[in-house]
Enzyme design. Structure first.
Site, PDB file in Angstrom:
ATOM      1  N   LYS A  46      -5.906   3.007   7.458  1.00 38.86           N
ATOM      2  CA  LYS A  46      -7.115   2.337   7.936  1.00 38.86           C
ATOM      3  C   LYS A  46      -6.866   0.826   8.075  1.00 38.86           C
ATOM      4  CE  LYS A  46      -8.437  -0.074   4.233  1.00 38.86           C
ATOM      5  NZ  LYS A  46      -8.805  -1.497   4.215  1.00 38.86           N
TER       6      LYS A  46
ATOM      7  N   ILE B 199       0.827  -1.201   0.000  1.00 38.61           N
ATOM      8  CA  ILE B 199       0.000   0.000   0.000  1.00 38.61           C
ATOM      9  C   ILE B 199       0.868   1.260   0.000  1.00 38.61           C
ATOM     10  CG2 ILE B 199      -0.244   0.125   2.523  1.00 38.61           C
ATOM     11  CD1 ILE B 199      -2.953   0.955  -0.118  1.00 38.61           C
TER      12      ILE B 199
ATOM     13  N   SER C 210      10.978   0.060   8.614  1.00 37.90           N
ATOM     14  CA  SER C 210      10.262  -1.158   8.257  1.00 37.90           C
ATOM     15  C   SER C 210      11.159  -2.356   8.544  1.00 37.90           C
ATOM     16  CB  SER C 210       9.865  -1.139   6.775  1.00 37.90           C
ATOM     17  OG  SER C 210       9.106  -2.280   6.438  1.00 37.90           O
TER      18      SER C 210
END
Length: 308
Positions: free
Chosen positions: A90, A14, A36
Site C-alpha cells: 500500500k 517494511i 533492489s
C-alpha cells in the site's frame, strides 16, 4: 499443492519487518529471488532491477512489490508482462489510473493483482464491522496521529510529489473506515497542511458523509510526540465504539470486547495465495480514491518548514 515461487522487489524496512517473516512462515510460498537497488536478502539470488531478475529467474510465479508508489507502475507492468502474479504494497500506486491500467492488464492475461491494505487485517477490524452493522451509527471520528521522525526517518520519497505525505499512514485509517462502515463515504471538505519546504502534506482535516448524511471526520497529523494515536471512534445506539491501536483492540463503552495478537501481513499473504489459486484479483481502490478526492477538494494551508 506446490508452493508459489515468489520474489520480492524493494528491500527496505517494511520488507525486513513484515514481508520476510510473513513469507517464511507461510507454506504456500517459497522465496526464490529479490531485486533492489540497495538491499539484499540472504540465501537467495539478488538483482539490482526487476527486469534483470525476471530474465534470470523464469521460475518466479509471483512478485511482491514494496518500493515507493511513484516507482511501482513500471515494475508491476514488467511483472505482469512476464506472466507473474503481483502483490502491491500500500498504497497500490501513485495514481488511480495507473492501478486501473494494471488491473485491466492482469485481467487480460489471466493473472492475479492484489492491492493490499494491511490495516484491514488488523485483529479487531472484522469485529468492529459486525458491531456497526448491528446498530445505528450517529457519528464517526478518526484520529490518526504519529511521529514521522520515528516511523519514516530520512525517507525523502514520502515528502515528494506522489509520496502522499501524511496520507501514507492516513490511508491505513481510510482502508479500515471504508471496510467497516455500511455505506460508501464521500468527502465534503478538507484542509491539507503543507510544510513550506515540502511537496506533500504533514497534516489533514477531512469531513465525510454518506448517502444518509452520516457525519464522519478524520484528523491526520505527522507531528505527534509521545503516545501515538490510531483510533476510530463511533457513537452508536449500542454505545461508544473505539477501535484503537490501528485496529488491534475494540472497546464498547470503555470495555474491551475484542483483542488478539497482530497478524496483518501473514493474513495479506494468505489472501494473496487464495486469489492466485482462485485465478482472480482483489483491487479495492476506495482508500486511494479518498486521498485523490482530498487533494482535489482540499484547501491548502502552508505551515512552517519541516526538517528531520
Amino acid at each position: 499443492m506446490p508452493p508459489i515461487q515468489i520474489a520480492l522487489v524493494g528491500i527496505g524496512k517494511i520488507v525486513r519487518d513484515q514481508h520476510l517473516p510473513a513469507i517464511a512462515k507461510n507454506g504456500d510460498y517459497r522465496l526464490i529471488a529479490a531485486a533492489s537497488r540497495h538491499g539484499t536478502v540472504d540465501g537467495i539470488d539478488n538483482f539490482k532491477s526487476i527486469e534483470a531478475m525476471l530474465e534470470a529467474v523464469p521460475a518466479i510465479e509471483a512478485v511482491s512489490l514494496c518500493m515507493p508508489p511513484q516507482y511501482r507502475y513500471e515494475a508491476a507492468r514488467a511483472a505482469l508482462d512476464a506472466g507473474k502474479h503481483v502483490f502491491l504494497e500500500k498504497p497500490p500506486g501513485a495514481t488511480l489510473s495507473e492501478v486501473a491500467d494494471l488491473e485491466a492488464l492482469a485481467t487480460s492475461k489471466g493473472l492475479s493483482l492484489f492491492a493490499s491494505w494491511h490495516s484491514r487485517y488488523a485483529p479487531a477490524v472484522e469485529a468492529a464491522k459486525a458491531f456497526l452493522a448491528a446498530t445505528t451509527i450517529r457519528d464517526v471520528k478518526v484520529i490518526w496521529k504519529e511521529d514521522v521522525r520515528h516511523w519514516h526517518p530520512n525517507q525523502e520519497w514520502i515528502w515528494a510529489a506522489g509520496g502522499l505525505g501524511i496520507f501514507d499512514p492516513g490511508i491505513n485509517a481510510l482502508s479500515i473506515v471504508t471496510h467497516i462502515l455500511p455505506r460508501p463515504l464521500f468527502i465534503t471538505a478538507a484542509t491539507l497542511e503543507f510544510p513550506e519546504n515540502r511537496d506533500a502534506p504533514i497534516a489533514a482535516a477531512i469531513a465525510f458523509t454518506d448517502a444518509n448524511k452520516l457525519p464522519v471526520s478524520a484528523e491526520f497529523d505527522w507531528r505527534q510526540t509521545g503516545k501515538q494515536s490510531w483510533d476510530i471512534v463511533a457513537n452508536t445506539d449500542a454505545g461508544e465504539m473505539v477501535l484503537s491501536e490501528g485496529g488491534a483492540k475494540l472497546a464498547v463503552d470503555g470495555k474491551i470486547v475484542h483483542e488478539e495478537p497482530e497478524q496483518e501481513y501473514p493474513m495479506l499473504y494468505k489472501r494473496f495465495a487464495e486469489i492466485i489459486r482462485a485465478k482472480t484479483s482483489d483491487v479495492d481502490l476506495a482508500p486511494l480514491r479518498h486521498v485523490a478526492d482530498a487533494f482535489m477538494l482540499g484547501r491548502r494551508k502552508f505551515v512552517e518548514a519541516f526538517h528531520d
